[in-house]
Design a protein around this motif. Structure first.
Motif, PDB file in Angstrom:
ATOM      1  N   GLY A  63       0.893  -1.343  -0.154  1.00 10.19           N
ATOM      2  CA  GLY A  63       0.022  -0.211  -0.253  1.00 10.19           C
ATOM      3  C   GLY A  63       0.818   1.252   0.122  1.00 10.19           C
ATOM      4  O   GLY A  63       0.633   2.229  -0.654  1.00 10.19           O
ATOM      5  N   SER A  96      -1.251  -1.547  12.533  1.00 11.73           N
ATOM      6  CA  SER A  96      -0.969  -3.005  13.272  1.00 11.73           C
ATOM      7  C   SER A  96       0.324  -3.653  12.696  1.00 11.73           C
ATOM      8  O   SER A  96       0.765  -4.241  13.373  1.00 11.73           O
ATOM      9  CB  SER A  96      -2.239  -3.769  13.422  1.00 11.73           C
ATOM     10  N   SER A 118      -2.317 -11.044   6.672  1.00 13.66           N
ATOM     11  CA  SER A 118      -2.033 -12.069   5.589  1.00 13.66           C
ATOM     12  C   SER A 118      -1.144 -13.157   6.098  1.00 13.66           C
ATOM     13  O   SER A 118      -0.371 -13.739   5.056  1.00 13.66           O
ATOM     14  CB  SER A 118      -1.490 -11.312   4.505  1.00 13.66           C
ATOM     15  N   TYR A 176      -6.612 -17.724   5.558  1.00 11.35           N
ATOM     16  CA  TYR A 176      -6.169 -16.491   4.991  1.00 11.35           C
ATOM     17  C   TYR A 176      -6.978 -16.554   3.474  1.00 11.35           C
ATOM     18  O   TYR A 176      -7.604 -15.515   3.141  1.00 11.35           O
ATOM     19  CB  TYR A 176      -4.540 -16.327   4.894  1.00 11.35           C
ATOM     20  N   LYS A 181      -9.827 -13.981   1.847  1.00 11.46           N
ATOM     21  CA  LYS A 181      -9.837 -13.238   0.510  1.00 11.46           C
ATOM     22  C   LYS A 181     -10.839 -13.676  -0.529  1.00 11.46           C
ATOM     23  O   LYS A 181     -11.515 -12.904  -1.283  1.00 11.46           O
ATOM     24  CB  LYS A 181      -8.374 -13.447   0.131  1.00 11.46           C
ATOM     25  N   ASN A 194       3.621 -13.701  -5.601  1.00 12.42           N
ATOM     26  CA  ASN A 194       4.427 -13.147  -4.697  1.00 12.42           C
ATOM     27  C   ASN A 194       4.865 -11.869  -4.665  1.00 12.42           C
ATOM     28  O   ASN A 194       5.998 -11.493  -5.578  1.00 12.42           O
ATOM     29  CB  ASN A 194       5.659 -14.174  -4.256  1.00 12.42           C
TER      30      ASN A 194
END
Ligand SMILES: NC(=O)c1ccc[n+]([C@@H]2O[C@H](COP(=O)([O-])OP(=O)(O)OC[C@H]3O[C@@H](n4cnc5c(N)ncnc54)[C@H](O)[C@@H]3O)[C@@H](O)[C@H]2O)c1
Length: 329
Positions: free
Chosen positions: A13, A34, A76, A140, A144, A169
């Motif tokens: 991000g 976090s 994640s 996980y 998603k 990845n």
């Protein structure tokens, strides 16, 4: 344009936020820090709020207008997701539902969402296309998949356009080496190899060298975070232009073995890196490689950076990261 970037203090991000700013857009980051870093959003507006908290979220965003939302915020870690499934559903799924609720109340219609190759589970074809069955093998990946479904269902109501970008990845770092990947714990291969090369006392184990691949080690698809950034910009432009609901793989489409990654790291570092061979890990397929041709067709996007470029930039960032960690910069 004015964009909201959830999870913009995190690894991917923060690179997309930087790219948007470079293009002249106004960026507001929403992050609970976090796992993100305050330094990564320097110079940008930061709204510090947890997506799980609907009322504070609504309050923080009241009266704000955005041309689109980039939604990166999520937990994640595959191992942690098995130990804390409820936490993962609350953070990833309920957090997304809250975000979408506020987006609809506020009239923001376009959302680019960070999905993952983990939605596919074990591949049944050498290259994984978007039409591959969705059979995640960990919590996980399940969250998603549900987040994608949530966006699709809301889209069906005619209230939202969304692009779910299924990354393979993500790796590599910004060109100026001032931002890159920094997770604690770090579970990704390239930063872990480079941390060891830089002197960290972390064991480096290659899990299995007897797979049916040319050198016996697992093959994965690594994509430079700057190539991801370009694809995100393209995906948002697509939503502005055509609307709709899209799922697109983002990968290099070639794949590299763990041993190839190690060699590229040795090349970047300029010396050998010691490692041990361990047993295979449960649930690790031999090969996970994207068919990224749909993103090429729809976005006109192709990754421009190869494995060596990824690793060279990650090594340069690792030097800077250590200075940051030591408080010297
Ligand atoms: N890194 C990869 O290789 C990869 C691959 C596929 C998909 N993804 C997805 O891409 C996205 C970004 O990954 P990353 O590696 O940058 O992770 P990251 O942990 O570095 O970034 C996630 C950011 O979201 C924030 N966040 C988490 N939960 C939040 C909440 N409830 N409220 C507000 N903020 C919250 C964190 O503080 C952090 O800044 C994630 O959604 C991840 O699932 C990553």
């Amino acid at each position: 344009m004015q964009y909201l970037v959830t999870g913009g203090a995190g690894y991917i991000g923060s690179h997309i936020s930087l790219r948007l700013s470079e293009l002249g857009h106004q960026v507001t980051v929403l992050d609970d820090l976090s796992s993100g870093h305050r330094w990564a959003v320097a110079g940008l507006e930061l709204i510090e709020v947890d997506l799980r908290e609907l009322l504070p979220l609504r309050e923080a965003l009241a009266g704000r207008s955005f041309d689109g939302v980039f939604h990166f915020a999520a937990k994640s870690l595959v191992g942690e997701s098995a130990e804390r499934p409820l936490y993962y559903y609350q953070n990833n799924v309920a957090g997304t539902a809250n975000l979408i609720e506020v987006a609809l109340e506020s009239g923001w219609r376009d959302c680019v969402f960070s999905s993952t190759a983990a939605v596919y589970g074990n591949p049944t074809t050498p290259l994984i296309a978007e039409t591959h069955a969705l059979q995640p093998i960990n919590v996980y990946g399940q969250t998603k998949r549900v987040m994608e479904q949530l966006l699709s269902d809301v889209h069906q109501q005619g209230q939202l356009n969304a692009a779910c970008l299924r990354y393979f990845n993500a790796a590599g770092a910004a060109a100026d080496n001032h931002r890159g990947e920094w997770h604690e714990p770090e579970t990704h291969l390239i930063p872990n190899i480079l941390r060891r090369a830089a002197g960290d006392d972390v064991p480096l184990t290659i899990f299995g060298d007897d797979y049916e691949t040319p050198d016996g080690t697992c093959i994965r698809d690594y994509i430079h975070v700057l190539d991801l950034a370009d694809a995100h910009v393209g995906a948002m432009e697509l939503l502005h232009r055509r609307g709709g609901f899209h799922t697109l793989n983002l990968g290099n489409g070639r794949g590299y073995s763990v041993m190839e990654v190690l060699k590229a790291c040795e090349q970047a570092v300029g010396s050998g890196i010691s490692y041990a061979i361990g047993a295979r890990r449960e649930g690790d397929p031999a090969r996970l490689v994207a068919d990224a041709s749909l993103a090429a067709d729809v976005l006109g996007w192709r990754p421009a950076r190869d494995l060596q470029a990824i690793v060279d930039s990650a090594w340069s960032w690792e030097q800077y990261r250590r200075e940051l960690a030591a408080g010297r910069v």
